[in-house]
Write a protein that holds these residues in place. Structure first.
Motif, PDB file in Angstrom:
ATOM      1  N   GLU A  69    -167.928   9.099 -14.295  1.00  0.00           N
ATOM      2  CA  GLU A  69    -167.779   7.784 -14.932  1.00  0.00           C
ATOM      3  C   GLU A  69    -168.931   7.542 -15.895  1.00  0.00           C
ATOM      4  O   GLU A  69    -170.052   7.995 -15.667  1.00  0.00           O
ATOM      5  N   VAL A  70    -168.644   6.808 -16.957  1.00  0.00           N
ATOM      6  CA  VAL A  70    -169.674   6.336 -17.884  1.00  0.00           C
ATOM      7  C   VAL A  70    -169.419   4.855 -18.154  1.00  0.00           C
ATOM      8  O   VAL A  70    -168.287   4.378 -18.034  1.00  0.00           O
ATOM      9  N   ARG A  71    -170.484   4.143 -18.482  1.00  0.00           N
ATOM     10  CA  ARG A  71    -170.350   2.727 -18.848  1.00  0.00           C
ATOM     11  C   ARG A  71    -171.516   2.345 -19.738  1.00  0.00           C
ATOM     12  O   ARG A  71    -172.559   3.008 -19.762  1.00  0.00           O
ATOM     13  N   LEU A  72    -171.324   1.271 -20.478  1.00  0.00           N
ATOM     14  CA  LEU A  72    -172.421   0.688 -21.251  1.00  0.00           C
ATOM     15  C   LEU A  72    -173.222  -0.226 -20.335  1.00  0.00           C
ATOM     16  O   LEU A  72    -172.658  -0.935 -19.496  1.00  0.00           O
ATOM     17  N   PHE A  73    -174.534  -0.207 -20.510  1.00  0.00           N
ATOM     18  CA  PHE A  73    -175.420  -1.014 -19.692  1.00  0.00           C
ATOM     19  C   PHE A  73    -176.374  -1.773 -20.590  1.00  0.00           C
ATOM     20  O   PHE A  73    -176.988  -1.199 -21.495  1.00  0.00           O
ATOM     21  N   ASN A  74    -176.473  -3.077 -20.373  1.00  0.00           N
ATOM     22  CA  ASN A  74    -177.377  -3.948 -21.111  1.00  0.00           C
ATOM     23  C   ASN A  74    -178.751  -3.857 -20.439  1.00  0.00           C
ATOM     24  O   ASN A  74    -178.994  -4.470 -19.403  1.00  0.00           O
ATOM     25  N   LYS A  75    -179.649  -3.054 -21.024  1.00  0.00           N
ATOM     26  CA  LYS A  75    -180.980  -2.869 -20.434  1.00  0.00           C
ATOM     27  C   LYS A  75    -181.810  -4.143 -20.484  1.00  0.00           C
ATOM     28  O   LYS A  75    -182.631  -4.386 -19.604  1.00  0.00           O
ATOM     29  N   THR A  76    -181.609  -4.946 -21.510  1.00  0.00           N
ATOM     30  CA  THR A  76    -182.385  -6.173 -21.670  1.00  0.00           C
ATOM     31  C   THR A  76    -182.162  -7.123 -20.497  1.00  0.00           C
ATOM     32  O   THR A  76    -183.104  -7.685 -19.942  1.00  0.00           O
ATOM     33  N   ASP A  77    -180.898  -7.313 -20.116  1.00  0.00           N
ATOM     34  CA  ASP A  77    -180.553  -8.253 -19.047  1.00  0.00           C
ATOM     35  C   ASP A  77    -180.344  -7.580 -17.700  1.00  0.00           C
ATOM     36  O   ASP A  77    -180.189  -8.250 -16.682  1.00  0.00           O
ATOM     37  N   GLY A 118    -177.476 -12.094 -29.346  1.00  0.00           N
ATOM     38  CA  GLY A 118    -178.925 -11.957 -29.458  1.00  0.00           C
ATOM     39  C   GLY A 118    -179.346 -10.500 -29.565  1.00  0.00           C
ATOM     40  O   GLY A 118    -178.530  -9.601 -29.666  1.00  0.00           O
ATOM     41  N   SER A 119    -180.641 -10.276 -29.529  1.00  0.00           N
ATOM     42  CA  SER A 119    -181.191  -8.925 -29.641  1.00  0.00           C
ATOM     43  C   SER A 119    -181.216  -8.274 -28.262  1.00  0.00           C
ATOM     44  O   SER A 119    -182.007  -8.663 -27.401  1.00  0.00           O
ATOM     45  N   LYS A 120    -180.343  -7.296 -28.049  1.00  0.00           N
ATOM     46  CA  LYS A 120    -180.229  -6.615 -26.758  1.00  0.00           C
ATOM     47  C   LYS A 120    -180.334  -5.111 -26.956  1.00  0.00           C
ATOM     48  O   LYS A 120    -179.998  -4.574 -28.015  1.00  0.00           O
ATOM     49  N   THR A 121    -180.758  -4.405 -25.944  1.00  0.00           N
ATOM     50  CA  THR A 121    -180.795  -2.951 -25.947  1.00  0.00           C
ATOM     51  C   THR A 121    -179.761  -2.441 -24.964  1.00  0.00           C
ATOM     52  O   THR A 121    -179.739  -2.873 -23.803  1.00  0.00           O
ATOM     53  N   TYR A 122    -178.896  -1.540 -25.435  1.00  0.00           N
ATOM     54  CA  TYR A 122    -177.828  -0.984 -24.604  1.00  0.00           C
ATOM     55  C   TYR A 122    -178.043   0.507 -24.405  1.00  0.00           C
ATOM     56  O   TYR A 122    -178.596   1.187 -25.287  1.00  0.00           O
ATOM     57  N   THR A 123    -177.615   1.008 -23.273  1.00  0.00           N
ATOM     58  CA  THR A 123    -177.667   2.432 -22.971  1.00  0.00           C
ATOM     59  C   THR A 123    -176.357   2.846 -22.311  1.00  0.00           C
ATOM     60  O   THR A 123    -175.588   1.982 -21.866  1.00  0.00           O
ATOM     61  N   VAL A 124    -176.108   4.135 -22.257  1.00  0.00           N
ATOM     62  CA  VAL A 124    -174.929   4.651 -21.563  1.00  0.00           C
ATOM     63  C   VAL A 124    -175.381   5.166 -20.210  1.00  0.00           C
ATOM     64  O   VAL A 124    -176.319   5.958 -20.116  1.00  0.00           O
ATOM     65  N   GLN A 125    -174.740   4.705 -19.143  1.00  0.00           N
ATOM     66  CA  GLN A 125    -175.015   5.203 -17.796  1.00  0.00           C
ATOM     67  C   GLN A 125    -173.909   6.171 -17.399  1.00  0.00           C
ATOM     68  O   GLN A 125    -172.737   5.940 -17.700  1.00  0.00           O
ATOM     69  N   VAL A 126    -174.290   7.251 -16.714  1.00  0.00           N
ATOM     70  CA  VAL A 126    -173.360   8.286 -16.287  1.00  0.00           C
ATOM     71  C   VAL A 126    -173.469   8.435 -14.779  1.00  0.00           C
ATOM     72  O   VAL A 126    -174.565   8.421 -14.218  1.00  0.00           O
TER      73      VAL A 126
END
Length: 74
Positions: A10-18, A47-55
């Motif tokens: 599985e993969v998903r987008l993750f909001n690192k900021t929040d 707003g200004s957020k940082t996103y990453t992909v989690q696996v």
């Protein structure tokens, strides 16, 4: 893909900021072959957020991403 089709990847987008997962961004596979996948629609936080992909692997076998792209429609 997941190594030799063992289990589920599985993969998903993750909001690192929040510190939260992006709802409806999860994609999964049980295939050992690469394939194009498309998630359902999702909304990114304002707003200004940082996103990453989690696996994640259900079995510990390697989950591989190749030529990953994120298309944004608005």
């Amino acid at each position: 893909r997941i190594f030799q089709g063992n289990g589920k990847g599985e993969v998903r987008l993750f909001n690192k900021t929040d510190g939260t997962a992006v709802l409806n961004s999860v994609l999964s596979t049980t295939s050992q072959d690469f394939a194009t996948k498309t998630s359902s629609g999702f909304t990114l936080a304002g707003g200004s957020k940082t996103y990453t992909v989690q696996v994640k692997s259900s079995t510990g076998y390697a989950v591989d991403l190749q030529l990953t792209r994120i298309r944004v429609d608005y």
